[in-house]
Write an enzyme that holds these catalytic residues in place. Structure first.
Site, PDB file in Angstrom:
ATOM      1  N   SER A  83       1.004  -1.120  -0.033  1.00  0.00           N
ATOM      2  CA  SER A  83      -0.149  -0.080   0.019  1.00  0.00           C
ATOM      3  C   SER A  83       1.010   1.520  -0.007  1.00  0.00           C
ATOM      4  O   SER A  83       2.081   1.174   0.252  1.00  0.00           O
ATOM      5  CB  SER A  83      -0.881  -0.057   1.227  1.00  0.00           C
ATOM      6  OG  SER A  83      -1.617   1.334   1.512  1.00  0.00           O
ATOM      7  N   TYR A  96      -2.844  -0.589  10.141  1.00  0.00           N
ATOM      8  CA  TYR A  96      -2.791  -0.983   8.464  1.00  0.00           C
ATOM      9  C   TYR A  96      -1.575  -0.389   8.106  1.00  0.00           C
ATOM     10  O   TYR A  96      -0.875  -1.400   7.322  1.00  0.00           O
ATOM     11  CB  TYR A  96      -3.907  -0.224   7.886  1.00  0.00           C
ATOM     12  CG  TYR A  96      -3.897  -0.499   6.518  1.00  0.00           C
ATOM     13  CD1 TYR A  96      -4.555  -1.845   6.045  1.00  0.00           C
ATOM     14  CD2 TYR A  96      -3.423   0.516   5.443  1.00  0.00           C
ATOM     15  CE1 TYR A  96      -4.429  -1.990   4.719  1.00  0.00           C
ATOM     16  CE2 TYR A  96      -3.838   0.068   4.227  1.00  0.00           C
ATOM     17  CZ  TYR A  96      -4.143  -0.896   3.691  1.00  0.00           C
ATOM     18  OH  TYR A  96      -4.022  -1.275   2.422  1.00  0.00           O
TER      19      TYR A  96
END
Length: 204
Positions: A83, A96
């Protein structure tokens, strides 16, 4: 068939089925993910553990099984889905981001270990992709700020250089296909960004 990425044994079963049906495992794409946006000091241990288990332990288990087969074959391609958060520290998304930074570095470590066996390992850093997980995160962020979901979407559009988004999943699929195919046969330990251009997330 369906399986649970972090559950030990499911990856082995999937690989065994691939060998029985197709004769081997040429490509592995680690794409399972989990995110819940909230301030660091409000993250329950359960959420922290679920995030790390899904985004880091799941890929570890899958790669461990696939690599055994790929080593015997003498070739293979592994693609991880990290990501933009692997490089850019986001607000209210520490679990995350930490998991995706770990996933990205895990991919680089795998490239070092598996390269001599003819196995390539690369990863994709994406952002603002139009998926159910992204839509949930937009709702979370909008609720935290007291704004509409559309206003939050517009914030995401404005922060990338091309002012685009949500980005279609097919754009990520194309990047993964390139890294999984022979078109990138001389590339390992590398990353492709699919984010519209985020300067703070550019690899460096």
């Amino acid at each position: 068939g369906p399986g649970d990425a972090p559950r030990e044994g499911d990856g082995a079963l999937a690989c065994a089925r691939a060998v029985l049906e197709y004769g081997g495992v040429d490509v592995l794409v680690c794409n399972a993910g989990y995110v819940k946006s909230e301030p660091f000091d409000e993250i329950p241990l359960e959420t922290w553990e679920k995030t790390l288990t899904t985004n880091v332990t799941g890929p570890f288990l899958a790669v461990r099984e696939a690599a055994r087969i790929m080593k015997a074959q003498g070739f293979g391609a592994i693609v991880m889905n990290a990501s933009k958060a692997a490089f850019s520290a986001p607000l209210n998304n520490a679990a995350y981001a930490a998991s995706k930074a770990a996933a990205a570095h895990f991919a680089r470590c795998l490239a070092v270990e598996l390269g001599p066996s003819g196995i390539r390992v690369n990863y994709v850093n994406a952002d603002f992709i139009d998926t159910p997980m992204m839509r949930r995160m937009v709702e979370d962020r909008a609720g935290q700020k007291g704004i509409s979901a559309e206003a939050q979407l517009e914030e995401y559009r404005k922060r990338n250089l091309m002012k685009v988004g949500p980005i279609p999943p097919a754009a990520v699929a194309e990047a993964v296909l390139y890294l999984a195919s022979d078109r990138s046969r001389y590339t390992t330990g590398d990353v492709i960004t699919v984010d519209g251009g985020l300067t703070d997330a550019m690899p460096r």
